[in-house]
Write an enzyme that holds these catalytic residues in place. Sequence first.
Site, PDB file in Angstrom:
ATOM      1  N   HIS A  65       0.462   2.888  -2.198  1.00  0.00           N
ATOM      2  CA  HIS A  65       0.145   4.128  -2.913  1.00  0.00           C
ATOM      3  C   HIS A  65      -0.211   5.258  -1.960  1.00  0.00           C
ATOM      4  O   HIS A  65       0.277   6.371  -2.110  1.00  0.00           O
ATOM      5  CB  HIS A  65      -1.006   3.893  -3.883  1.00  0.00           C
ATOM      6  CG  HIS A  65      -0.635   3.055  -5.055  1.00  0.00           C
ATOM      7  ND1 HIS A  65      -1.070   3.328  -6.325  1.00  0.00           N
ATOM      8  CD2 HIS A  65       0.134   1.953  -5.160  1.00  0.00           C
ATOM      9  CE1 HIS A  65      -0.582   2.416  -7.171  1.00  0.00           C
ATOM     10  NE2 HIS A  65       0.133   1.570  -6.466  1.00  0.00           N
ATOM     11  N   ASP A  66      -1.083   4.956  -1.033  1.00  0.00           N
ATOM     12  CA  ASP A  66      -1.414   5.872   0.045  1.00  0.00           C
ATOM     13  C   ASP A  66      -1.443   7.325  -0.398  1.00  0.00           C
ATOM     14  O   ASP A  66      -0.739   8.160   0.141  1.00  0.00           O
ATOM     15  CB  ASP A  66      -0.394   5.678   1.160  1.00  0.00           C
ATOM     16  CG  ASP A  66      -0.907   6.245   2.468  1.00  0.00           C
ATOM     17  OD1 ASP A  66      -2.062   6.690   2.506  1.00  0.00           O
ATOM     18  OD2 ASP A  66      -0.153   6.236   3.440  1.00  0.00           O
ATOM     19  N   PRO A 141       6.797   4.767  -8.849  1.00  0.00           N
ATOM     20  CA  PRO A 141       7.602   4.278  -9.974  1.00  0.00           C
ATOM     21  C   PRO A 141       6.696   3.843 -11.124  1.00  0.00           C
ATOM     22  O   PRO A 141       5.651   3.232 -10.903  1.00  0.00           O
ATOM     23  CB  PRO A 141       8.356   3.081  -9.377  1.00  0.00           C
ATOM     24  CG  PRO A 141       8.387   3.363  -7.905  1.00  0.00           C
ATOM     25  CD  PRO A 141       7.076   4.027  -7.609  1.00  0.00           C
ATOM     26  N   HIS A 171       4.224  -7.997  -5.813  1.00  0.00           N
ATOM     27  CA  HIS A 171       3.590  -8.441  -7.051  1.00  0.00           C
ATOM     28  C   HIS A 171       3.466  -9.962  -7.114  1.00  0.00           C
ATOM     29  O   HIS A 171       3.015 -10.499  -8.119  1.00  0.00           O
ATOM     30  CB  HIS A 171       4.378  -7.922  -8.253  1.00  0.00           C
ATOM     31  CG  HIS A 171       4.206  -6.456  -8.480  1.00  0.00           C
ATOM     32  ND1 HIS A 171       4.922  -5.753  -9.426  1.00  0.00           N
ATOM     33  CD2 HIS A 171       3.403  -5.542  -7.875  1.00  0.00           C
ATOM     34  CE1 HIS A 171       4.563  -4.473  -9.401  1.00  0.00           C
ATOM     35  NE2 HIS A 171       3.639  -4.324  -8.471  1.00  0.00           N
ATOM     36  N   THR A 172       3.837 -10.637  -6.046  1.00  0.00           N
ATOM     37  CA  THR A 172       3.609 -12.076  -5.983  1.00  0.00           C
ATOM     38  C   THR A 172       2.118 -12.388  -5.896  1.00  0.00           C
ATOM     39  O   THR A 172       1.697 -13.514  -6.137  1.00  0.00           O
ATOM     40  CB  THR A 172       4.344 -12.708  -4.783  1.00  0.00           C
ATOM     41  OG1 THR A 172       4.155 -14.119  -4.803  1.00  0.00           O
ATOM     42  CG2 THR A 172       3.812 -12.186  -3.452  1.00  0.00           C
TER      43      THR A 172
END
Length: 309
Positions: A65-66, A141, A171-172
């Site tokens: 995100h930064d 996104p 997302h793992t």
Amino acid sequence: MEGAFAVLVLFVAMAVTSVHCQAGTRVGFYSRSCPRAESIVKSTVQAHFRSDPTVAPGLLRMHFHDCFKTAPPNRLLRGYDVIDDAKSQIEAACPGIVSCADILALAARDSVVVTRGISWQVPTGRRDGRISLASDTANLPGFTESVEAQKQKFLDKGLNTQDLVTLVGAHTIGTTACQIFKYRLYNFTTTTATGADPTIDATFIPQLRALCPENGDGARRVALDTGSPNRFDTSFFSNLRNGRGVLESDQKLWSDASTKAVVQRFLGVRGLLGLTFNVEFGRSMVKMSNIGVKTGTDGEIRKICSAIN
């Protein structure tokens, strides 16, 4: 944030700009000026992880995100205290040398390692930005976006379809809130017997509904990878193949031919050139972190990561 890329679903007014092997950045940038920098970040991540494993996905998402700390997509991010802790220790060892941007990039890598992923070399030498813009979160996104929309946002930053699938593979590990995906479970469509999103595996729907009742707590957290939520592996991609992706945008990676092919390659589908997820993840992370990088005399080296000097 000035010059920074927001990829998914990380830090802030802290800083930054991220990295690849570009002019001004290199592996071992601090080998003489602050030789303990990387080991301090590593030990700090490990210590915080031992007491709170949720900091690992938090730090990883922060690197993605930064961008501005108070923007809506960043309000639930975790790990700021880890970066502050590492920065404090590094400042004591070698003041004014190591940027918050580099600390974050190193911490993201170390977060993958502590969740049993492999390591990769992180080029360093970034400097911190001086401007953080909440509007930059528009680059992120959305969880309902089409694959084409996701691909375009990545392409706009110089990242290709394989980078998209690879980086979403983060997302793992980690969780999401019921309020983010609950709409898929109830009255999503009138054309199915369950009323749920037809792309969800029928046997998975009762499990998700039990975790997220229709009138239940929307803030309740659910693992993004229900196969092995605390391990950095390819289980997330197996979930997509089996219709068990929790986020709509994630599951769509299986329905689009271009992204499905990459997922299949990570899963070692016969007849397709195989890819090793851990290795490709490291490569895509380095590529992503090169976007908008500041080096040389650009930007600054923050004394405190949560504020400009």
